[in-house]
Each structure stands twice: as C-alpha cells, then as structure tokens.
Scaffold this active site. Structure first.
Site, PDB file in Angstrom:
ATOM      1  N   ASP A 138       0.819  -1.210   0.000  1.00  0.00           N
ATOM      2  CA  ASP A 138       0.000   0.000   0.000  1.00  0.00           C
ATOM      3  C   ASP A 138       0.855   1.264   0.000  1.00  0.00           C
ATOM      4  OD1 ASP A 138      -2.413  -1.245  -0.089  1.00  0.00           O
ATOM      5  OD2 ASP A 138      -2.990  -0.881   1.986  1.00  0.00           O
ATOM      6  N   ASP A 291      -6.943  -7.189  14.056  1.00  0.00           N
ATOM      7  CA  ASP A 291      -6.504  -8.520  14.472  1.00  0.00           C
ATOM      8  C   ASP A 291      -7.272  -8.999  15.695  1.00  0.00           C
ATOM      9  OD1 ASP A 291      -5.396  -6.571  16.091  1.00  0.00           O
ATOM     10  OD2 ASP A 291      -3.330  -7.019  15.563  1.00  0.00           O
TER      11      ASP A 291
END
Length: 540
Positions: A138, A291
């Site tokens: 990214d 996460d």
C-alpha cells in the site's frame, strides 16, 4: 454610629484583601471556601475509585501468576494437549500431502525492512508448489513501490511463487489490504494464511512447526508464535518495550491459550485457517485493531487458538519515541473502541460458556485494556500528587506502596535479565499511561482520533550500520537527524512541571516523603518531554 457598625460587619481580612488587591490572598480564600465542600469529597472519591481499580488489577495479576505457575508445572505442552504430527514427505503422493499455504506480507513505505520479510518468507521450508507469497503493498512512495516490486521479481526468478499486489486506495488500511488479498482467484486453493508484518523474519521451519496443529485439529483456527526482538538492546526505549511485551507473551498469551483456548491475535507471526476467517465474518476495519476484532469474533463462533511460546519470530521494536507513541495510541484506543462495539454481542452469545464470557469481558478487555491504563495514570500521576496539596485526604500505605510493589514484581517475571531496570521501567510506564489513558478514553467515547492509523516507523539495521560505520571511520549509510522542536512533547513537560511543584510542596510541608518519587517521576516526564528517551543506551 452607622459607620462603626458597617466596619464591624466586614471582616478585617477581607477588607485588607480588597484594599490591597492581594490576588494571592484572594485565591487562597477561594481555595479555602471550596476545599472542604467540593475538593476534599471529590479527591476522596478519586482515592476510593483508584484503590478499587488497584485491587482489581492486583487480583488479575495474582490470578495470572498462579495460573502460569500451574501451566508451567502441570499443564501439558501444546504438542501434547492437541494432536500434532510432523508433516511427512510422501513418495507416492508427492507434495499433495502438504496443504497449500498463503503467506501475506502487508506493507506501507517499508524502505528499510521490505527485503527482510520477503527474503525470510521466500526461504520457508515448504514445497514451492504448495506455497503462495503475497506482498500487499500500500506504499504511497513510487520509488519504494518500485523497489518492493523488483525484490518480488528477483525471488520469482528463483522459482518462488510470489505475487506483488497493489490497490488503488488504502481503504481499511491493513484490514482492507488483507481482505482484498484473500479475494484473489489463486487464493481459493489455499487452506491456511500466514501473516507477517514487513519487519518480521520467520525461521525456515516456521510452517512445519505450526501447520500440523491446524491440519490435525479441525477446531483450531489460529496458531500464534512469539515475537523475539532483534533490537531490544538498541536503547533504553526498546529495553522498556521488551519488558512490557515479554509479560504479554510469557504470561497473558500463555494463560489464555492454556485455560480458554483464547487470546488476542497479535496481527502478525500467526497462521489462520481461512475457513475460520470466513466463518467469523472476515476482516473488518471498524477499529484500529482488526486482528483483535477477528480473534474475538472467531472465538465467539467456537474456534480455538493455540499459542506456541517456543516458536519465535524475529521482529523490530520502535526505536523512536514518536513512533512508539503512535503505536501505543493505536494499541490502546483500538481495544477500548472494540470493547464498546462488542460487549453486548459477547453477553448475548450462546455458543461459548459463561466463564469464557467473564474471562473475555472482565479479564481480557476491562481490566487489561482499560483499568490497567487508567489506574496507573489517574492514581500515581494525578490523585496521589493532589493528596499532597490536600492533606485532609489520606491514601493508605497499602494502596500507595504495597499494592503497586506486588503488581510490579509480578509484571517483571517476563524479562528477568532486565530486573535491574525495573525501577526506571515503572517510571516510564507511568509516563506512557498518560497517552494510553487518553487513547482509551478516545476509544470508549469514539472521539476525534479513534480511527487514526499511523504505520509504525521501522529502521531495520540502519542504525546498527551507522554505528558500525562510525567505529570504522567510514561514511554512515544514513543519518537520522531530528529537530529539537520535533522532539518536544508539551504534554509530558506540563506534567513534569506539575509533579515537580507537588514534590516541592511535599518536601516543605509533607510528612510521607512522596517528594522522592515525585521528583524521580518528574525527571522521567522531562526526559520523554524533550524526546531523548530513545537515545539512552541501557547497561547490560
């Protein structure tokens, strides 16, 4: 006669103050007027709340200490608790005995470390035709994107099945990149996905040690490895981080895995069953801890997690205070915000038992992610110093000294090699509790910076190369220079001034000798306030 009665009605002290415009006297009078009916009750309430939170944290730490001792003495190792058999090469079936593994490496402008993770992933001991490496870049810097792509092409020329993937935008940040990566057509053949951040370097046998847990136990969704820090001795800042994180891995992860088969996924150095990710609803970007979000949702679906404390993956700690502050904001704000979003979902869940709900809500979230930050800052950096200015409010010795001493000793078990740094670690953690408390409140209230995501700066071995170059009197590859104004942290300097004044007042008027602690804490706030905590080299 009327003039005389008028003089009698006005107190002399007030008359003197008005006539002389004594501002300090006026403030003292106002203070005396509001202290008894307002300040004393509020501060007393603050002491009671702080003592209650301290007792909650103490009980949590004692519980964790007892359980970890039992786990080490009597619990079976993961290889004995679950079915585990090494992956064997089959002459007849060839490599078909090995499941297809996807390795995802999310990146964002990782100029200093991109080669480390790509190289380590490419050297994993696993059949080449059963391994897919996916570099999710990214990056916004075109030069860095080109370097990462060329590195992928270099490994592809060696026969490694590595894919370089980019997106048009950074929607969802890391969660968005991981989610997008799983949509690729070539991923449908993969059963498991292994995730490594850009600075993580797994050993070649990583998959051979982790994958058998997933292959032979269909109810296991996640295998988490332990982080091992390559730059822990770089400076005092990294040494302090090692002490905090080692407790997390040595105690919290181990206890959660052994007792409830649940813990928060650390975002990297772990292997997921892709079916479990899909069953839990996939990656979500509603918080900055995607996460932990996935781990909680998967756990509520009945999936189990395994933590392998002896499976280490090399990684890097932030070596600048600015990077560390941004990281701690994300790690403190995200869990608090996730708790706000999921607490009722956990309560209403019918697939997990009552005690696991208690563990997740009370122990995992409330005490560790909220109370631990708030009590450290509110009690030791605000309430306790204020009681010096208001001697009518007393803090019992067991709350001011005994409880924090026991908690500190229990926290230190993770890194015995740094026991000599324990006192400074306490002072440093008190400083960081300021930012963690602020971030926690932002997460709970969903305030301004709740979704702020700043990628933690990683320097790789650049600093070590610079140090080696200086020793050899050669040109360093790169120098990191910081303006003094960039280092300056006004919030820490403000608290340094506040604690210094409280310490001076206690030195002159107090009876508890708190000024010793307050002045030491002042020095720590001042050092971090001028941004030099990352330049101090610890003694071994």
């Amino acid at each position: 006669m009327g003039e005389v009665s008028q003089k009698i009605m006005i107190p002399e002290s007030f008359q003197f103050q008005v006539s002389s415009y004594d501002i300090s006297g006026q403030l003292k009078l106002i203070w005396e007027l509001i202290k008894a009916p307002l300040i004393v009750p509020l501060l007393t309430l603050g002491v009671y709340i702080s003592l209650a939170m301290s007792l909650m944290l103490l009980m949590e730490r004692v519980y964790m200490g007892i359980v970890i001792i039992l786990v080490k003495l009597f619990w079976k190792k993961p290889e004995k608790r679950y079915k585990w058999e090494p992956m064997q090469d089959d002459i007849e079936s060839g490599n078909l005995n090995f499941p297809v593994i996807l390795v995802q490496i999310p990146m964002f402008n990782e100029k200093e470390v991109y080669k480390l993770s790509i190289g380590a992933a490419s050297n994993l001991s696993w059949p080449a035709d059963r391994l897919v490496i996916q570099v999710l870049d990214d990056s916004t810097d075109p030069a860095i994107k080109q370097m990462v792509e060329l590195e992928c092409q270099r490994w592809a020329s060696k026969g490694i099945n590595i894919r370089y993937q980019i997106r048009e935008n950074r929607t969802g940040y890391k969660a968005g990149a991981l989610k997008e990566g799983l949509k690729r057509s070539y991923v449908k053949h993969c059963e498991y996905v292994c995730i490594f951040d850009a600075d993580f370097q797994p050993e070649p046998d990583f998959l051979r040690r982790a994958i058998p847990f997933l292959v032979h136990n269909p109810d296991i969704a996640l295998v988490q490895a332990r982080w091992r820090f390559v730059n822990a001795d770089e400076c005092l800042l990294t040494r302090m981080q090692e002490m905090s994180l080692d407790y997390h891995f040595t105690v919290e992860q181990e206890v959660g895995s052994a007792t409830h088969a649940f813990f928060g996924f650390n975002g990297t150095a772990g292997v997921w069953r892709i079916a479990a990710i899909n069953d839990a609803g996939g990656w979500k970007d509603r918080t900055t801890v995607e996460d932990m979000d996935l781990a909680v949702r998967a756990s509520l679906r009945g999936w189990k997690f395994v933590y392998l404390g002896d499976l280490h993956v090399k990684s890097e700690l932030p070596s600048t205070f600015k990077a560390f502050r941004f990281q701690q904001h994300r790690w403190s704000c995200g869990p608090a915000n996730l708790f706000r979003k999921m607490v009722m979902e956990i309560v209403r869940n019918k697939r997990v038992n009552f005690w696991k709900k208690v563990y997740v809500i009370y122990s995992f979230f409330f005490v560790r992610k909220i109370i631990a930050h708030m009590v450290t800052f509110c009690f030791y950096c605000v309430v306790l110093p204020l009681t010096i200015l208001v001697p009518e409010v007393k803090v019992p010795i067991w709350g001011a000294v005994y409880i924090p001493s026991v908690i500190t000793i229990l926290n230190s078990v993770g890194t015995p090699r740094s026991i000599h740094l324990l006192f400074y670690w306490i002072l440093f953690e008190n400083v960081m509790s300021l930012h963690r408390t602020k971030a926690t409140l932002i997460g709970l209230l969903e305030a301004g910076r709740v979704n702020e995501w700043v990628v933690t700066e990683k320097l790789g071995n650049t600093l070590q190369k610079a140090a080696d170059a200086r020793k050899a009197n050669t040109k360093a590859p790169r120098k990191f220079r910081f303006k003094f104004t960039d280092r300056l942290n006004t919030l820490e300097l403000g608290f340094a001034a506040f604690l210094f004044l409280c310490g001076c007042y206690d030195f002159v008027n107090g009876k508890n000798n708190y000024f010793i602690y307050l002045w030491l804490q002042t020095v720590t706030f001042f050092i971090t306030g001028i941004g030099y905590v990352g330049t101090i080299i610890p003694s071994s």
